[in-house]
Structures are given as structure tokens and as C-alpha cells.
Design a protein around this motif. Structure first.
Motif, PDB file in Angstrom:
ATOM      1  N   LEU A 158      14.548 -11.546  29.602  1.00 17.85           N
ATOM      2  CA  LEU A 158      14.747 -10.802  28.370  1.00 17.85           C
ATOM      3  C   LEU A 158      13.430 -10.171  27.928  1.00 17.85           C
ATOM      4  O   LEU A 158      12.363 -10.754  28.118  1.00 17.85           O
ATOM      5  N   SER A 159      13.505  -8.994  27.326  1.00 16.53           N
ATOM      6  CA  SER A 159      12.346  -8.428  26.645  1.00 16.53           C
ATOM      7  C   SER A 159      12.276  -9.049  25.253  1.00 16.53           C
ATOM      8  O   SER A 159      13.309  -9.205  24.578  1.00 16.53           O
ATOM      9  N   LEU A 160      11.059  -9.377  24.812  1.00 13.80           N
ATOM     10  CA  LEU A 160      10.888 -10.068  23.542  1.00 13.80           C
ATOM     11  C   LEU A 160      10.175  -9.160  22.540  1.00 13.80           C
ATOM     12  O   LEU A 160       9.147  -8.544  22.865  1.00 13.80           O
ATOM     13  N   VAL A 161      10.721  -9.114  21.325  1.00 10.87           N
ATOM     14  CA  VAL A 161      10.135  -8.341  20.232  1.00 10.87           C
ATOM     15  C   VAL A 161       9.673  -9.313  19.155  1.00 10.87           C
ATOM     16  O   VAL A 161      10.473 -10.117  18.660  1.00 10.87           O
ATOM     17  N   ALA A 162       8.406  -9.240  18.784  1.00  8.78           N
ATOM     18  CA  ALA A 162       7.897 -10.015  17.654  1.00  8.78           C
ATOM     19  C   ALA A 162       8.093  -9.187  16.382  1.00  8.78           C
ATOM     20  O   ALA A 162       7.518  -8.111  16.246  1.00  8.78           O
ATOM     21  N   GLU A 163       8.932  -9.696  15.474  1.00 10.79           N
ATOM     22  CA  GLU A 163       9.189  -9.021  14.201  1.00 10.79           C
ATOM     23  C   GLU A 163       8.348  -9.638  13.082  1.00 10.79           C
ATOM     24  O   GLU A 163       7.931 -10.787  13.174  1.00 10.79           O
ATOM     25  N   LYS A 164       8.148  -8.860  12.024  1.00  9.17           N
ATOM     26  CA  LYS A 164       7.385  -9.297  10.848  1.00  9.17           C
ATOM     27  C   LYS A 164       5.944  -9.679  11.237  1.00  9.17           C
ATOM     28  O   LYS A 164       5.399 -10.680  10.746  1.00  9.17           O
ATOM     29  N   VAL A 165       5.343  -8.877  12.106  1.00 11.27           N
ATOM     30  CA  VAL A 165       3.930  -9.045  12.435  1.00 11.27           C
ATOM     31  C   VAL A 165       3.131  -8.422  11.296  1.00 11.27           C
ATOM     32  O   VAL A 165       3.189  -7.212  11.099  1.00 11.27           O
ATOM     33  N   GLU A 166       2.369  -9.236  10.562  1.00 14.01           N
ATOM     34  CA  GLU A 166       1.747  -8.740   9.335  1.00 14.01           C
ATOM     35  C   GLU A 166       0.227  -8.814   9.331  1.00 14.01           C
ATOM     36  O   GLU A 166      -0.409  -8.299   8.410  1.00 14.01           O
ATOM     37  N   THR A 167      -0.378  -9.438  10.324  1.00 16.98           N
ATOM     38  CA  THR A 167      -1.837  -9.554  10.356  1.00 16.98           C
ATOM     39  C   THR A 167      -2.352  -9.324  11.773  1.00 16.98           C
ATOM     40  O   THR A 167      -1.614  -9.486  12.751  1.00 16.98           O
ATOM     41  N   PRO A 168      -3.651  -8.974  11.909  1.00 17.99           N
ATOM     42  CA  PRO A 168      -4.231  -8.841  13.257  1.00 17.99           C
ATOM     43  C   PRO A 168      -4.152 -10.139  14.048  1.00 17.99           C
ATOM     44  O   PRO A 168      -3.927 -10.122  15.262  1.00 17.99           O
ATOM     45  N   GLN A 169      -4.312 -11.266  13.347  1.00 18.92           N
ATOM     46  CA  GLN A 169      -4.250 -12.565  14.031  1.00 18.92           C
ATOM     47  C   GLN A 169      -2.853 -12.810  14.626  1.00 18.92           C
ATOM     48  O   GLN A 169      -2.725 -13.296  15.757  1.00 18.92           O
ATOM     49  N   GLU A 170      -1.812 -12.475  13.851  1.00 25.72           N
ATOM     50  CA  GLU A 170      -0.440 -12.650  14.358  1.00 25.72           C
ATOM     51  C   GLU A 170      -0.187 -11.743  15.555  1.00 25.72           C
ATOM     52  O   GLU A 170       0.482 -12.138  16.515  1.00 25.72           O
ATOM     53  N   HIS A 171      -0.727 -10.545  15.501  1.00 24.72           N
ATOM     54  CA  HIS A 171      -0.553  -9.630  16.631  1.00 24.72           C
ATOM     55  C   HIS A 171      -1.214 -10.193  17.887  1.00 24.72           C
ATOM     56  O   HIS A 171      -0.617 -10.199  18.974  1.00 24.72           O
ATOM     57  N   ARG A 172      -2.432 -10.707  17.749  1.00 21.15           N
ATOM     58  CA  ARG A 172      -3.133 -11.268  18.908  1.00 21.15           C
ATOM     59  C   ARG A 172      -2.386 -12.486  19.454  1.00 21.15           C
ATOM     60  O   ARG A 172      -2.245 -12.647  20.677  1.00 21.15           O
ATOM     61  N   ARG A 173      -1.909 -13.341  18.559  1.00 14.64           N
ATOM     62  CA  ARG A 173      -1.188 -14.538  19.012  1.00 14.64           C
ATOM     63  C   ARG A 173       0.139 -14.156  19.691  1.00 14.64           C
ATOM     64  O   ARG A 173       0.541 -14.781  20.680  1.00 14.64           O
ATOM     65  N   ALA A 174       0.819 -13.131  19.174  1.00 14.43           N
ATOM     66  CA  ALA A 174       2.075 -12.683  19.792  1.00 14.43           C
ATOM     67  C   ALA A 174       1.824 -12.091  21.164  1.00 14.43           C
ATOM     68  O   ALA A 174       2.599 -12.309  22.111  1.00 14.43           O
ATOM     69  N   MET A 175       0.698 -11.365  21.306  1.00 16.09           N
ATOM     70  CA  MET A 175       0.320 -10.837  22.624  1.00 16.09           C
ATOM     71  C   MET A 175       0.089 -11.989  23.590  1.00 16.09           C
ATOM     72  O   MET A 175       0.569 -11.986  24.733  1.00 16.09           O
ATOM     73  N   ALA A 176      -0.652 -12.991  23.132  1.00 14.66           N
ATOM     74  CA  ALA A 176      -0.983 -14.124  23.999  1.00 14.66           C
ATOM     75  C   ALA A 176       0.255 -14.932  24.369  1.00 14.66           C
ATOM     76  O   ALA A 176       0.329 -15.499  25.472  1.00 14.66           O
ATOM     77  N   ALA A 177       1.234 -14.977  23.455  1.00 16.85           N
ATOM     78  CA  ALA A 177       2.462 -15.739  23.718  1.00 16.85           C
ATOM     79  C   ALA A 177       3.400 -15.016  24.665  1.00 16.85           C
ATOM     80  O   ALA A 177       4.402 -15.596  25.107  1.00 16.85           O
ATOM     81  N   GLY A 178       3.117 -13.751  24.966  1.00 15.71           N
ATOM     82  CA  GLY A 178       3.902 -13.044  25.973  1.00 15.71           C
ATOM     83  C   GLY A 178       4.944 -12.081  25.438  1.00 15.71           C
ATOM     84  O   GLY A 178       5.816 -11.628  26.204  1.00 15.71           O
TER      85      GLY A 178
END
Length: 407
Positions: free
Chosen positions: A162-182
Motif C-alpha cells: 500500500l502507498s501510505l499518506v501521513a495526514e495532519k503533518v503540522e511541524t518540520p519534526q513530524e515531517h522528518r519522522r514521517a519520512m523516516a517511518a516510510g
């Protein structure tokens, strides 16, 4: 004199891992306030599709990128998504849609037609699990799912391809962690808030919408009648041409006339459009129930015509059944509605006075619907309608109405 009303839609970009726009989620907005203010999600889902394709134009909203469009359970089962081009659309099932047998069958049909399916606000809730078998994309709300940024959570989903979409990304830290989580795609206020888009909408008249629905609901659709109806309503014609001339429809040849445009669109898409544009606006919070009632009455009356001596008046019988719901749909008296419609005198008389054989057939239809068996028996005998034929006609009419509303 006031101009056409303003209508609104919002779009929010969805970015890939290279920070390029992958697509836009289209969000229903009932006013200039940039948020969903509540209300009937079934109507919001259908109106969003109709306005995106026919009022705004999908090209103007998303360009050449994908459109992510929310779909309620009812809109899924009635296949309203078929107004949208499969190659450019991702259907987002709302989190309130459970994976029951009826929904799973509808998902199979959606996939068979070439659409991509996304699950919105996905969690590990049991009712969501059956839907994973049909999903291409899973959207995970970082605010609602505490484990969303853990490798274990994402690896289980990625194992299902499945392709995964991270929703409600609100900070640079959340974006980096979502990138790292795949995660593959990203959406949220960190990038931008939903962008409001508005346009002036010359809306079709309510009476035109009712006549449109009545005509396309018939088993034998008359394109000549439809062309005449569209010629009399500029707003309906503009919406039709805007849709056909968009890249979403994929037609790039010259449209010679309104009749030619209607033929290009075809009966089934026209029926979908009529349901969305008509009942979902006219009938307020109960579109499906009114649609079924109107179609059942119309078909029931049409089938009772021959035994009642009206074998050559099927059009009038069908129209009488449709118009018998006019007061409930339009919030106006039936007499006022009929004053504005050029209907045959026998239809007008049947609806207002109950006179003539056509009026008698309508009395049977209405009495049968409310279970008034003494009236049914009295009028049935007067019209020489066989009791068994009456029962068979009602059952088949109800089945036909349900099928037509979902066709």
C-alpha cells in the motif's frame, strides 16, 4: 438584481517525498468558511462531485494532477464517482464507512472500473480491516493515531503493498519522522492550509432538475425531450458543456449541438447526474428515500395503465407518479408547481383533482403505498385491475426503483 450565487470548494495539496505536488484533496465547503461545518455527509459527498465536474471543472481544480475525492457509503453504493475520470481520480472512503458485504461488493466494482481506492483516517479498527484488500492507498491521521510514526505500524501496512499518506503533518519534526517511518505522501498544515476556490454558479431551476430526473428515469429515454429541456435552461446547458469539454471527460472533438452533447454523455451518466443535481439538492436530508418513492410511484402507475384502459398513456402515467412528490421536494404547493410546468391536462387533472382514469390509477398507487386497503379495493374494482396483477406490479416497481436509483 442579484447575480448568481457563489459556491465554494477547498483543495489541499498532497506532496511526495521530493516535495512535489502529487495531487489535491477536494473538500466540500458549504460557505466561505474554510472548514466543513457539519451536516449531511451523503449530500456533501455527492454535491462535491457534481460541483467539481460541472460547476468548477476538474481541470481548473487539479490541473493534470490527481484528484482525491471523499466518498460516503451512500455515494459509493450509488456509484456517483462515475462522474469522475478513473485515470485521474483517487476515491477516498470516509472513515465512517464500514467494510460490510454490500460495501465490499461496491469496492470490487469500483476497482473493476479502474479507480484507485484510498482509506481515509485509517486505524486498526476491526471494521476497517476488510477494506484493506481493495485499497491502493492508506491515509493515516497523525493526530488520531499515536503509533502512526512507529516503524512497526508502517511496516505492517507496507507489507500489503500500500502507498501510505501521513495526514495532519503540522511541524518540520513530524515531517522528518514521517519520512523516516516510510510514508510515501504527506498532507497537512506544515505545507499549507486548504485553499479556498470560489465561482459564481448559475444554478439550474428546480423545475428543470425535476423534469430532468423524470425523463432520465424512464426505461426509454427520449433525447429529443432532453434536448428541449436543456435548451430552456441555460445553466444546465453550461454545466453539461463544461463537463464534456474538460480533460476529465476526455472529449476533444467539436460538439455540434446540445442533443449531440447529451448523446455523448450517455444515459447512465445522465441518470447519475440527475440524481446528484436533482434530489440531493431538492430533497434536503432525505434524497434517497424521496427518489425511491418517486420512481416507485412512477413505475407502479405506468404498469397499472394497460389493465386500467390507459395502454397508450405510459408517458403521462410515469410523469404523474414523479410529480406526485413535487410538494415534498420543492416545498411549494402542487398547484404552484404545475402552473410553471407545461404538463398534459390529464396529468394536471389527476394530480389536482383525482379525476379521470389517470387520477384513479394515482389513487390506487397512493393508497397502496400507505396501506389503505379499503380504498385500494374500491378503486381497483372501479378500474377493473386484477388483485394479483396489482401486487406483482407494486413489488416489481419497488425493485425497479431501487435498481434505477443505484444504477
Amino acid at each position: 438584481m442579484p447575480g448568481p450565487p457563489t459556491i465554494f470548494v477547498a483543495r489541499q495539496p498532497i506532496f511526495d517525498r521530493r516535495a512535489a505536488v502529487h495531487g489535491y484533496e477536494l473538500l466540500f465547503r458549504g460557505s466561505a468558511e474554510n472548514r466543513f461545518t457539519g451536516g449531511d455527509v451523503e449530500s456533501a459527498s455527492a454535491i462535491n462531485i457534481e460541483q467539481s465536474t460541472a460547476a468548477f471543472g476538474l481541470d481548473a481544480l487539479v490541473g493534470e494532477r490527481l484528484a482525491f475525492v471523499n466518498l460516503s457509503r451512500g455515494a459509493l453504493l450509488q456509484e456517483f464517482y462515475r462522474m469522475l475520470p478513473s485515470e485521474r481520480t483517487v476515491i477516498e472512503l470516509l472513515e465512517s464507512v464500514h467494510g460490510d458485504a454490500e460495501v465490499l461488493e461496491a469496492c470490487r466494482e469500483l476497482k473493476r472500473r479502474g479507480y484507485r481506492l484510498a482509506l481515509d483516517d485509517f486505524t486498526d479498527a476491526p471494521h476497517s480491516q476488510p477494506l484493506l484488500a481493495y485499497a491502493d492507498i492508506v491515509k493515516v491521521d497523525l493526530r488520531q493515531t499515536p503509533e502512526a510514526l512507529t516503524p512497526g505500524f508502517t511496516s505492517r501496512l507496507r507489507g500489503k503493498r500500500l502507498s501510505l499518506v501521513a495526514e495532519k503533518v503540522e511541524t518540520p519534526q513530524e515531517h522528518r519522522r514521517a519520512m523516516a517511518a516510510g510514508y510515501d505522501l504527506f498532507q497537512g498544515y506544515y505545507f499549507c492550509q486548504p485553499e479556498m476556490i470560489e465561482t459564481r454558479d448559475l444554478a439550474p431551476s428546480q423545475l428543470s432538475q425535476m423534469r430532468f430526473l423524470a425523463e432520465v428515469s424512464r426505461s426509454e429515454v427520449s433525447f429529443e425531450q432532453l434536448e428541449e429541456l436543456f435548451r430552456r435552461d441555460v445553466a444546465m446547458t453550461l454545466r453539461l458543456l463544461r463537463y464534456l469539454n474538460s480533460a476529465a471527460f476526455g472529449w476533444r472533438h467539436e460538439i455540434r449541438s446540445v442533443g449531440h452533447a447529451l448523446m455523448l454523455m450517455g444515459v447512465r451518466p445522465l441518470r447519475k447526474w440527475a440524481m446528484m443535481m436533482g434530489f440531493l439538492r431538492l430533497a434536503g436530508d432525505k434524497p434517497h428515500e424521496l427518489a425511491i418513492t418517486a420512481l416507485t410511484r412512477a413505475r407502479f402507475a405506468e404498469q397499472l395503465g394497460p389493465p386500467a384502459g390507459l395502454e397508450h398513456h405510459d408517458s403521462e402515467l410515469f410523469l404523474t407518479g414523479i410529480l406526485s412528490t413535487a410538494e415534498a421536494m420543492l416545498g411549494r404547493s402542487l398547484r404552484d408547481v404545475l402552473t410553471a410546468l407545461a404538463v398534459p391536462d390529464m396529468v394536471r387533472t389527476a394530480l389536482l383533482d383525482g379525476g379521470s382514469r389517470l387520477g384513479a390509477v394515482l389513487r390506487i398507487v397512493m393508497a397502496y403505498e400507505r396501506g389503505d386497503w379499503p380504498t385500494v379495493e374500491s378503486v381497483r374494482t372501479e378500474c377493473a385491475v386484477d388483485e394479483r396483477a396489482l401486487t406483482d406490479a407494486y413489488v416489481s416497481s419497488l425493485q425497479w426503483a431501487e435498481t434505477s436509483a443505484a444504477a
